[in-house]
Enzyme design. Structure first.
Site, PDB file in Angstrom:
ATOM      1  N   PHE A 145      -2.551   9.252   7.275  1.00 59.49           N
ATOM      2  CA  PHE A 145      -3.006   7.904   6.963  1.00 59.49           C
ATOM      3  C   PHE A 145      -3.795   7.954   5.653  1.00 59.49           C
ATOM      4  O   PHE A 145      -4.355   8.977   5.267  1.00 59.49           O
ATOM      5  CB  PHE A 145      -3.801   7.250   8.095  1.00 59.49           C
ATOM      6  CG  PHE A 145      -2.914   6.792   9.224  1.00 59.49           C
ATOM      7  CD1 PHE A 145      -2.322   5.538   9.204  1.00 59.49           C
ATOM      8  CD2 PHE A 145      -2.636   7.647  10.290  1.00 59.49           C
ATOM      9  CE1 PHE A 145      -1.482   5.123  10.214  1.00 59.49           C
ATOM     10  CE2 PHE A 145      -1.793   7.240  11.311  1.00 59.49           C
ATOM     11  CZ  PHE A 145      -1.206   5.974  11.279  1.00 59.49           C
ATOM     12  N   ASN A 194      -9.353   4.042  -1.007  1.00 63.67           N
ATOM     13  CA  ASN A 194      -9.804   5.069  -0.073  1.00 63.67           C
ATOM     14  C   ASN A 194      -8.977   6.349  -0.132  1.00 63.67           C
ATOM     15  O   ASN A 194      -9.493   7.443   0.121  1.00 63.67           O
ATOM     16  CB  ASN A 194      -9.817   4.519   1.355  1.00 63.67           C
ATOM     17  CG  ASN A 194     -10.920   3.508   1.573  1.00 63.67           C
ATOM     18  OD1 ASN A 194     -12.000   3.625   0.990  1.00 63.67           O
ATOM     19  ND2 ASN A 194     -10.671   2.505   2.396  1.00 63.67           N
ATOM     20  N   HIS A 227       0.823  -1.214   0.000  1.00 65.41           N
ATOM     21  CA  HIS A 227       0.000   0.000   0.000  1.00 65.41           C
ATOM     22  C   HIS A 227       0.861   1.269   0.000  1.00 65.41           C
ATOM     23  O   HIS A 227       0.355   2.354  -0.286  1.00 65.41           O
ATOM     24  CB  HIS A 227      -0.896  -0.027   1.242  1.00 65.41           C
ATOM     25  CG  HIS A 227      -2.271   0.528   1.030  1.00 65.41           C
ATOM     26  ND1 HIS A 227      -2.876   0.635  -0.205  1.00 65.41           N
ATOM     27  CD2 HIS A 227      -3.191   1.019   1.928  1.00 65.41           C
ATOM     28  CE1 HIS A 227      -4.091   1.147  -0.066  1.00 65.41           C
ATOM     29  NE2 HIS A 227      -4.291   1.399   1.215  1.00 65.41           N
TER      30      HIS A 227
END
EC number: 3.1.1.29
Length: 239
Positions: free
Chosen positions: A64, A112, A19
């Site tokens: 994040f 996201n 990621h």
């Protein structure tokens, strides 16, 4: 001015995750292009420099992944930039490992980080998607994305990141096709070429139409009984 933002999650726990390939890509650009040391601004780690005469800000949002748009939106408004002045580099499940694709706009595809950036910055920014492969089963996606790259991945990963860093000028100048070719060649793939324009075939003709088109007019007889009869009906030729 251009912002190149790599997406990932902050902290050593996530540093080697699939990621975080976006973070890895901007790290490679920062090292190769001799940018400034990383500092903190816009809820991000940032590094500044120039590529091919263009001022560039590298960003690694520290919010994040799911809140990446907050950081990028702050920077975009501060510098009064438009979405077209932003490039986002991130991981793509639906591309084979080591492959890359670039486009402007589009959907978030369930990512996201991209969903957050769409909400804060609009959608018409350039997206450099780096393939991390799919585990094949939906239930394994979370562990795959947040898992570290395997040792076997390091060969293609290094080549991919080096190709992006080496050809960052193409990214800055918007030479997307050339960049994709450079990455493909560097990672052992085939360069992408334009598809040849298909030549339209003439529609098939029926045998009757073909016969009519190719048939030649018959010559009239000039001697014999038939010729004599025609002369009586129409008169001698040339009158």
């Amino acid at each position: 001015m251009l912002i190149i933002a790599g997406l990932g999650n902050p902290g050593p726990k996530y540093a080697g995750n699939r990621h975080n390939i976006g973070f890895m890509a901007v790290d490679a650009i920062q090292r190769r292009q001799g940018f400034s040391a990383w500092s903190r601004k816009f809820k991000s780690e940032v590094s500044e420099g120039e590529i091919d005469g263009e001022r560039v800000l590298l960003m690694k949002p520290q919010t994040f992944m799911n809140l990446s748009g907050e950081a990028l939106g702050d920077a975009m408004r501060f510098y009064k930039l438009a979405p077209k002045d932003i490039v986002v580099i991130y991981d793509e499940l639906d591309l084979p490992a080591g492959k890359a694709r670039i486009k402007t706009g589009g959907g978030h595809g369930g990512h996201n980080g991209i969903k957050s950036i769409d909400a804060h910055c609009g959608k018409e920014y350039r997206r450099l998607r780096l393939g991390i492969g799919h585990p094949g089963v939906k239930d394994l996606v979370h562990a795959h994305v947040l898992g570290d790259f395997a040792k076997a991945d390091q060969a293609w990963l290094s080549l991919l990141l080096e190709a992006i860093a080496d050809n960052a000028a193409m990214l800055v100048k918007g030479e997307d096709s050339q960049l994709m070719n450079k990455i493909a060649l560097a990672t052992g793939g085939k360069p992408e070429t334009e598809k040849p324009v298909a030549v339209k075939k003439q529609a098939a003709q029926s045998h009757i139409h073909q016969a009519r088109a190719t048939a030649q007019p018959k010559k009239l007889p000039v001697t014999g009984p038939m010729a004599d009869m025609l002369k009586k009906m129409f008169g001698p030729k040339g009158d």
